[in-house]
Design a protein around this motif. Structure first.
Motif, PDB file in Angstrom:
ATOM      1  N   MET A 106       0.836  -1.186   0.000  1.00 42.57           N
ATOM      2  CA  MET A 106       0.000   0.000   0.000  1.00 42.57           C
ATOM      3  C   MET A 106       0.878   1.245   0.000  1.00 42.57           C
ATOM      4  SD  MET A 106      -3.056   0.893   2.605  1.00 42.57           S
ATOM      5  CE  MET A 106      -2.581   2.109   3.781  1.00 42.57           C
ATOM      6  N   ALA A 107       0.598   2.188  -0.886  1.00 43.65           N
ATOM      7  CA  ALA A 107       1.379   3.421  -0.971  1.00 43.65           C
ATOM      8  C   ALA A 107       1.100   4.314   0.232  1.00 43.65           C
ATOM      9  CB  ALA A 107       1.029   4.163  -2.257  1.00 43.65           C
ATOM     10  N   GLN A 108       2.138   4.978   0.676  1.00 43.77           N
ATOM     11  CA  GLN A 108       1.990   5.897   1.799  1.00 43.77           C
ATOM     12  C   GLN A 108       1.417   7.216   1.298  1.00 43.77           C
ATOM     13  OE1 GLN A 108       5.890   6.450   3.390  1.00 43.77           O
ATOM     14  NE2 GLN A 108       5.762   4.674   4.708  1.00 43.77           N
ATOM     15  N   THR A 109       0.622   7.845   2.145  1.00 42.93           N
ATOM     16  CA  THR A 109       0.163   9.195   1.890  1.00 42.93           C
ATOM     17  C   THR A 109       1.063  10.097   2.719  1.00 42.93           C
ATOM     18  OG1 THR A 109      -2.094   8.433   1.571  1.00 42.93           O
ATOM     19  CG2 THR A 109      -1.794  10.768   2.047  1.00 42.93           C
ATOM     20  N   GLN A 110       1.658  11.091   2.071  1.00 50.31           N
ATOM     21  CA  GLN A 110       2.573  11.963   2.779  1.00 50.31           C
ATOM     22  C   GLN A 110       2.595  13.344   2.152  1.00 50.31           C
ATOM     23  OE1 GLN A 110       6.442  10.130   2.636  1.00 50.31           O
ATOM     24  NE2 GLN A 110       6.228   9.549   0.510  1.00 50.31           N
ATOM     25  N   GLY A 111       3.009  14.325   2.942  1.00 50.93           N
ATOM     26  CA  GLY A 111       3.107  15.682   2.434  1.00 50.93           C
ATOM     27  C   GLY A 111       3.227  16.697   3.553  1.00 50.93           C
ATOM     28  N   TRP A 112       3.384  17.942   3.146  1.00 49.61           N
ATOM     29  CA  TRP A 112       3.549  19.038   4.099  1.00 49.61           C
ATOM     30  C   TRP A 112       2.206  19.512   4.635  1.00 49.61           C
ATOM     31  CZ3 TRP A 112       8.107  20.035   6.024  1.00 49.61           C
ATOM     32  CH2 TRP A 112       9.253  19.795   5.281  1.00 49.61           C
ATOM     33  N   LEU A 113       2.132  19.693   5.939  1.00 49.13           N
ATOM     34  CA  LEU A 113       1.004  20.320   6.624  1.00 49.13           C
ATOM     35  C   LEU A 113       1.600  21.263   7.668  1.00 49.13           C
ATOM     36  CD1 LEU A 113      -1.216  17.152   7.250  1.00 49.13           C
ATOM     37  CD2 LEU A 113      -1.646  18.945   5.562  1.00 49.13           C
ATOM     38  N   VAL A 114       0.769  22.099   8.242  1.00 49.80           N
ATOM     39  CA  VAL A 114       1.216  23.012   9.291  1.00 49.80           C
ATOM     40  C   VAL A 114       0.510  22.614  10.582  1.00 49.80           C
ATOM     41  CG1 VAL A 114       1.382  25.424   9.995  1.00 49.80           C
ATOM     42  CG2 VAL A 114       1.564  24.835   7.588  1.00 49.80           C
TER      43      VAL A 114
END
Length: 94
Positions: free
Chosen positions: A1-9
């Motif tokens: 399963m692909a990871q969900t990732q990214g920038w948040l504050v």
């Protein structure tokens, strides 16, 4: 399963400042780091800033007035009852 990732504050707990953090969703955990996983940073060398258990976690959208005027904010309340305030760049990212 692909990871969900990214920038948040994320708002800090002690000092209520908003800091940009790299979030990685690895169910049932939401981990956050100071730096992103890129070609220059090996994942195992990144410093984990925190981890939120999403099992039985309440999630709710926040009006901008409750998030220091920031749009696209949401609140996570895990079983520990420690409340996390997080803001995304837009509604799709939220």
């Amino acid at each position: 399963m692909a990871q969900t990732q990214g920038w948040l504050v994320k708002q800090g707990h002690i000092f209520k400042t908003w800091k940009k953090r790299w979030f990685v969703l690895e169910p049932p955990l939401l981990k956050y780091y100071k730096t992103a996983d890129d070609a220059h940073t090996q994942p195992e060398l990144r410093q984990l800033k925190g981890c939120i258990t999403l099992l039985n976690c309440a999630v709710s959208a926040l009006p901008a007035a409750d998030a220091d005027g920031r749009p696209f904010a949401f609140q996570l309340t895990p079983m520990s009852r420690k409340v996390f305030f997080i803001c995304a760049a837009d509604d799709h990212e939220r």
